[in-house]
Design a protein around this motif. Structure first.
Motif, PDB file in Angstrom:
ATOM      1  N   ARG A   1      13.558  -3.141  12.896  1.00 40.89           N
ATOM      2  CA  ARG A   1      13.122  -1.748  12.935  1.00 40.89           C
ATOM      3  C   ARG A   1      11.600  -1.664  12.967  1.00 40.89           C
ATOM      4  O   ARG A   1      10.896  -2.658  12.791  1.00 40.89           O
ATOM      5  CB  ARG A   1      13.644  -1.004  11.703  1.00 40.89           C
ATOM      6  N   ALA A   2      11.084  -0.476  13.186  1.00 38.72           N
ATOM      7  CA  ALA A   2       9.646  -0.238  13.144  1.00 38.72           C
ATOM      8  C   ALA A   2       9.154  -0.388  11.698  1.00 38.72           C
ATOM      9  O   ALA A   2       9.941  -0.346  10.751  1.00 38.72           O
ATOM     10  CB  ALA A   2       9.337   1.152  13.677  1.00 38.72           C
ATOM     11  N   TYR A   3       7.876  -0.564  11.544  1.00 38.51           N
ATOM     12  CA  TYR A   3       7.298  -0.719  10.211  1.00 38.51           C
ATOM     13  C   TYR A   3       6.256   0.390   9.975  1.00 38.51           C
ATOM     14  O   TYR A   3       5.682   0.923  10.926  1.00 38.51           O
ATOM     15  CB  TYR A   3       6.664  -2.107  10.049  1.00 38.51           C
ATOM     16  N   PRO A   4       6.021   0.747   8.721  1.00 33.92           N
ATOM     17  CA  PRO A   4       5.102   1.847   8.438  1.00 33.92           C
ATOM     18  C   PRO A   4       3.633   1.408   8.403  1.00 33.92           C
ATOM     19  O   PRO A   4       3.312   0.296   7.982  1.00 33.92           O
ATOM     20  CB  PRO A   4       5.541   2.328   7.053  1.00 33.92           C
ATOM     21  N   ILE A   5       2.764   2.286   8.879  1.00 42.62           N
ATOM     22  CA  ILE A   5       1.326   2.162   8.679  1.00 42.62           C
ATOM     23  C   ILE A   5       0.860   3.461   8.042  1.00 42.62           C
ATOM     24  O   ILE A   5       1.509   4.504   8.169  1.00 42.62           O
ATOM     25  CB  ILE A   5       0.562   1.908   9.992  1.00 42.62           C
ATOM     26  N   ALA A   6      -0.264   3.418   7.346  1.00 45.28           N
ATOM     27  CA  ALA A   6      -0.798   4.638   6.734  1.00 45.28           C
ATOM     28  C   ALA A   6      -2.215   4.393   6.236  1.00 45.28           C
ATOM     29  O   ALA A   6      -2.471   3.417   5.523  1.00 45.28           O
ATOM     30  CB  ALA A   6       0.073   5.100   5.566  1.00 45.28           C
ATOM     31  N   ARG A   7      -3.119   5.259   6.632  1.00 43.42           N
ATOM     32  CA  ARG A   7      -4.484   5.199   6.118  1.00 43.42           C
ATOM     33  C   ARG A   7      -4.460   5.543   4.636  1.00 43.42           C
ATOM     34  O   ARG A   7      -3.767   6.471   4.200  1.00 43.42           O
ATOM     35  CB  ARG A   7      -5.379   6.182   6.864  1.00 43.42           C
ATOM     36  N   ASP A   8      -5.220   4.786   3.858  1.00 45.81           N
ATOM     37  CA  ASP A   8      -5.313   5.019   2.419  1.00 45.81           C
ATOM     38  C   ASP A   8      -6.760   4.753   2.011  1.00 45.81           C
ATOM     39  O   ASP A   8      -7.178   3.604   1.857  1.00 45.81           O
ATOM     40  CB  ASP A   8      -4.359   4.096   1.667  1.00 45.81           C
TER      41      ASP A   8
END
Length: 361
Positions: free
Chosen positions: A329-336
């Protein structure tokens, strides 16, 4: 330097030796600015960087490095160089070489870190390995299949030679830094099996190595049968909730590198996912590679541990990566921004210690 261990961001230590903290604190005195809050990106308009190019090559796999034009075709590497403002004495400026991820150079990442470093007195070379090889692919999948980690490393080490030719830069105080895909290259470049063939020569006959390596959220996909390293230390920065980075596998890689002669410090940011220093709000992207497992043999052959296939070219690479990501599946990215600030301080502490130490001949 003393042996490094694994720790959690925020001061929670798992296997972290106090000796490193004392050593790093003392060594970082003259480069304390790197540990303080980094410059506001909005204040960096006067450090735009300049386009540069230099000779490189395009080896597909480790056993192609140093080969003839068919194995390692000549390539003109391109990038952007950011220099600290003002005049500088000869060999007074340390340097960082930045390697981009699979999405290419990001304005919020490489093109922000580089002028920040320059503002703090460090030259930064942003390498564009994809841009230099547009004939091999411009779309995401084509680039990943045809532009390999070894090609990126060829650009990195030839980039070190390019920096060494500048009178103000001290190439002995240089650190290789990579993000995601580039972080994999950064780790591979620590192995002597690869580095010995790529390290540029100096006038005294010695080979020029990187004094340190830093991997930002680098997937730990490949292990080397020959674990001997250049001896330089490695800093691995990992998100605790990064689904693209297998922490168990990374611990195994870190163990290999320690046995090979390098000191490794792994810092885990418990709540971070992949690409915490990007520009995007939480989202899913790509295809998860954690099911992929490669081995680099002593002769330089890359083999797939799942199928036994040798990754001998783009077609085999496509088959191997396709099989190990089948159904992934796709994986998450997120600016933090909180994690970004903490990681910058940890990165700065590592850089400060490298830059303050006496250069190795």
């Amino acid at each position: 330097m003393p042996r490094l261990g694994v720790r959690l961001a925020g001061g929670l230590s798992l296997v972290f030796l106090l000796g490193f903290s004392v050593w790093a604190m003392a060594a970082a005195v003259s480069w304390a600015r790197l540990v303080e809050p980094w410059p506001d990106p909005a204040s960096l308009a006067d450090i735009p960087g300049i386009p540069v190019s230099w000779p490189s090559s395009s080896p597909f796999a480790p056993d192609d490095i140093g080969g003839g034009p068919e194995d390692a075709p000549p390539t003109t590497a391109i990038g952007r160089l950011y220099l600290p403002p003002g005049l500088h004495a000869a060999r007074s400026v340390p340097a960082v070489v930045l390697l981009h991820g699979s999405g290419g150079i990001l304005g919020s990442r490489e093109l922000t870190y580089a002028p920040q470093l320059a503002r703090m007195g460090v030259a930064a070379l942003v390498v564009d390995s994809f841009g230099a090889r547009r004939d091999r692919g411009t779309e995401y999948l084509d680039r990943i299949l045809n532009i390999t980690e070894m090609m990126i490393l060829a650009d990195a080490y030839s980039g070190l030679a390019f920096l060494a030719a500048r009178p103000e830069i001290d190439p002995r105080r240089s650190v290789l830094t990579g993000f995601s895909y580039g972080a994999m290259s950064t780790m591979y470049g620590l192995y002597a099996q690869v580095a010995d063939k790529l390290m540029p020569p100096q006038s005294n006959g010695e080979r020029l190595r990187f004094a340190g390596h830093v991997a930002f959220y680098g997937p730990c996909i490949a292990r080397f049968d020959e674990s001997r390293t250049t001896g330089a230390p490695l800093l691995m920065l990992i998100g605790g909730k990064d689904e693209l980075v297998n922490q168990r596998r990374c611990a195994e890689v870190a163990g290999d590198l320690r046995r090979g002669g390098s000191q490794v410090d792994t810092i885990v940011y418990p709540d971070a996912v992949h690409q915490w220093d990007g520009a995007f709000a939480p989202r899913l992207i790509g295809r998860n590679l954690t099911g992929c497992s490669l081995r680099v043999e002593r002769d330089g052959t890359i083999s797939d541990e799942n199928t036994g296939l040798a990754m001998s070219g783009p077609f085999r690479r496509k088959i191997i990566l396709g099989l190990c990501t089948l159904g992934a599946r796709a994986y998450p990215i997120a600016r933090d921004d909180r994690v970004r600030a903490q990681a910058a301080a940890d990165y700065g502490r590592f850089l400060a210690a490298i830059f303050a130490a006496a250069p190795r001949p």
